[in-house]
Design a protein around this motif. Structure first.
Motif, PDB file in Angstrom:
ATOM      1  N   TRP A 264       0.814  -1.213   0.000  1.00 45.35           N
ATOM      2  CA  TRP A 264       0.000   0.000   0.000  1.00 45.35           C
ATOM      3  C   TRP A 264       0.849   1.265   0.000  1.00 45.35           C
ATOM      4  O   TRP A 264       0.346   2.357  -0.301  1.00 45.35           O
TER       5      TRP A 264
ATOM      6  N   ALA B 254      -0.797   3.703  -2.590  1.00 42.76           N
ATOM      7  CA  ALA B 254      -1.334   4.994  -2.145  1.00 42.76           C
ATOM      8  C   ALA B 254      -0.817   6.130  -3.019  1.00 42.76           C
ATOM      9  O   ALA B 254      -1.576   7.031  -3.408  1.00 42.76           O
TER      10      ALA B 254
ATOM     11  N   MET C  44       0.102   9.087   0.030  1.00 38.16           N
ATOM     12  CA  MET C  44      -1.037   9.500  -0.790  1.00 38.16           C
ATOM     13  C   MET C  44      -1.005  11.012  -1.019  1.00 38.16           C
ATOM     14  O   MET C  44      -1.205  11.483  -2.148  1.00 38.16           O
TER      15      MET C  44
END
Length: 530
Positions: free
Chosen positions: A64, A68, A121
């Motif tokens: 992730w 992200a 992110m």
């Protein structure tokens, strides 16, 4: 709302117009931003093991960290045209770069996996805009006679950065620790801010454009692209449609993308002009850009994985192999830029696809002993082909694009390439798992206790372990484990070869598709590209 880009109906520089130093500094700063943003997609790959250890996270959770960044980046790219209209190119680039540096610093200081994912992110959302902005600056600030040179520099940012990411990340992590891969962004980031502040004029902020924006379309776009990226990035690790999580994100992606298309078609002034896909050259160029992204990021995914798993290379050693796919491009790209104004770009792009495809085919015959020396030739061939593809596809994409649509065209072209990269990595990760399982079964059928060759090998290994002090029963067990390890290793080698063969076949199959486009030459060489 007008669909104009960086300036309202900007007057493009005329062919032959002299470019002053200030403009070149602005364009150069934009290129630095694009390079930095693309570099950060993969710079964590070589250091992921150290990052996960520090954050007490598993390999699956760690995926992730990259996902992200990619999700946020792919969402912000189509928004770039709108945000540039509202804030102006100068203010937007300086602001988004400053935020990118802030979130890069927070990534380096992350205290757990959740904080790292949130900061990555935010980093992707602020950095992703820098990629299409560099492309747009070339089109709007340089006269046709200089655009080939500008596109050559942009092409280098798109092809060098994936090659340099693992290299730079490996060196920095080994020498200074993994947080340094984020802190290093301050050097190009401050140069970018200074260059844009000097090179671009300030523009009036148009807050009213935000009120008239198609927010429903933006919502559908964010839902569709974000869920599609998660679907592609996480699908293999969760067994695709055997997972309710993946099925949910596939459905959300389909809903979002269809909603985006419908709202774009029914709005008089959509935030990004999807109708550009109706132009044949743009459609062919963006489709091939997706394939190029698949091959570029896919090969950058497969080779480091092979070198780490099979050859046992350290991140620094992996970087030394991969850099040969990047460094020669510094010398090849200027030559391609000159040639693109004199030769039909379909010929040049075909040559580039052929070289790239051949280089992947050269990697499709590796064995467990393949290393730096054996891979050098294929990396050099790859570096020869990539500039021909990247530069010419940019020319095809921007042929006949009106000034008011250039930011939309830039956003869609770069978005499609990044999506292609996600598709390529997902395809190859799945292929690697499935083909390893297939080859393991086939080899297991041949290597069994009844096969004479296997019996001889087991007996020889058993004697070898006995000579090292093992008891006979333990030596036999160790011999069987060694045979099993060899079978698994060879299965993976064959699976990696299959992956490179798939990439090669797709690249070569794209050559006939390319000839569906019109003849294009860079305008600097007297052709009529733009």
């Amino acid at each position: 709302m007008s669909s104009t880009t960086i300036n309202q109906a900007p007057a493009l520089p005329q062919n032959g117009q002299k470019v002053d130093l200030r403009t070149w500094i602005a364009v150069g700063a934009g290129m630095l931003g694009a390079f930095m943003a693309v570099l950060d997609i993969q710079i964590t790959n070589a250091s992921l093991k150290d990052i996960l250890g520090s954050l007490s996270a598993t390999q699956e959770e760690g995926s992730w960290i990259s996902t992200a960044y990619l999700v946020a980046e792919i969402i912000v790219i189509p928004l770039t045209a709108l945000l540039t209209r509202v804030f102006g190119a100068r203010r937007y680039m300086m602001g988004t770069t400053a935020l990118f540096l802030l979130f890069s610093t927070l990534c380096g200081a992350a205290w757990n996996l959740e904080s790292m994912i949130v900061f990555r992110m935010a980093q992707g959302f602020t950095g992703g805009a820098l990629i299409p902005m560099a492309f747009t600056l070339v089109m709007l600030k340089l006269p046709p006679s200089k655009r080939a040179a500008g596109m050559a520099i942009f092409g280098l940012t798109a092809t060098l950065a994936p090659s340099m990411g693992p290299t730079l990340g490996g060196y920095l992590s080994e020498i200074y620790g993994w947080p340094s891969i984020f802190y290093i962004n301050w050097v190009p980031g401050l140069l970018l801010i200074a260059g844009v502040a000097y090179g671009l004029d300030a523009e009036k902020t148009k807050w009213g454009d935000l009120l008239k924006t198609d927010w429903l379309g933006i919502g559908f776009m964010a839902l569709g692209l974000g869920c599609l990226t998660i679907f592609l990035e996480e699908g293999n690790s969760k067994d695709w449609f055997d997972s309710g999580f993946i099925i949910t994100f596939a459905a959300l992606a389909l809903t979002g993308l269809l909603g985006w298309i419908v709202t774009s078609a029914t709005r008089a002034n959509p935030f990004v002009n999807l109708a550009l896909y109706g132009q044949r050259n743009f459609l062919v160029a963006t489709a091939l850009s997706a394939v190029f992204g698949m091959a570029l990021y896919g090969s950058s995914f497969l080779l480091p994985l092979y070198l780490g798993q099979i050859a046992g290379y350290s991140p620094m050693q992996i970087g030394e192999v991969i850099m040969w796919a990047g460094l020669p491009q510094l010398f090849i790209m200027p030559f391609v830029a000159k040639l693109s104004g004199k030769v039909d770009n379909r010929i040049l792009c075909s040559f580039g696809l052929l070289m790239f495809g051949v280089s992947c085919l050269m990697n499709a015959y590796m064995d467990a002993t393949t290393g730096y020396d054996q891979l050098l030739a294929s990396q050099v061939v790859r570096s020869l082909g990539q500039p021909f593809v990247m530069l010419t596809l940019s020319n095809f994409a921007m042929q006949g694009i009106a000034p008011k649509d250039m930011a939309s065209a830039s956003s869609l072209f770069n978005m499609t390439r990044n999506l292609g990269g996600s598709i390529g990595i997902a395809l190859l990760a799945t292929s690697l798992s499935q083909r390893e399982h297939f080859h393991s079964q086939r080899l297991g059928e041949a290597v069994n206790s009844f096969a004479p060759a296997a019996q001889e090998r087991i007996a020889a290994l058993t004697q070898s372990f006995i000579s090292k002090g093992y008891e006979a029963v333990m030596a036999g067990e160790q011999a069987l484990k060694a045979i099993d390890g060899i079978v698994r290793r060879e299965s993976y080698v064959m699976a990696y070869n299959d992956g490179f063969f798939i990439v090669s076949a797709i690249l070569l199959a794209c050559i006939p598709v390319l000839w569906m486009s019109d003849k294009v030459k860079s305008p600097g060489g007297g052709g009529g590209a733009h």
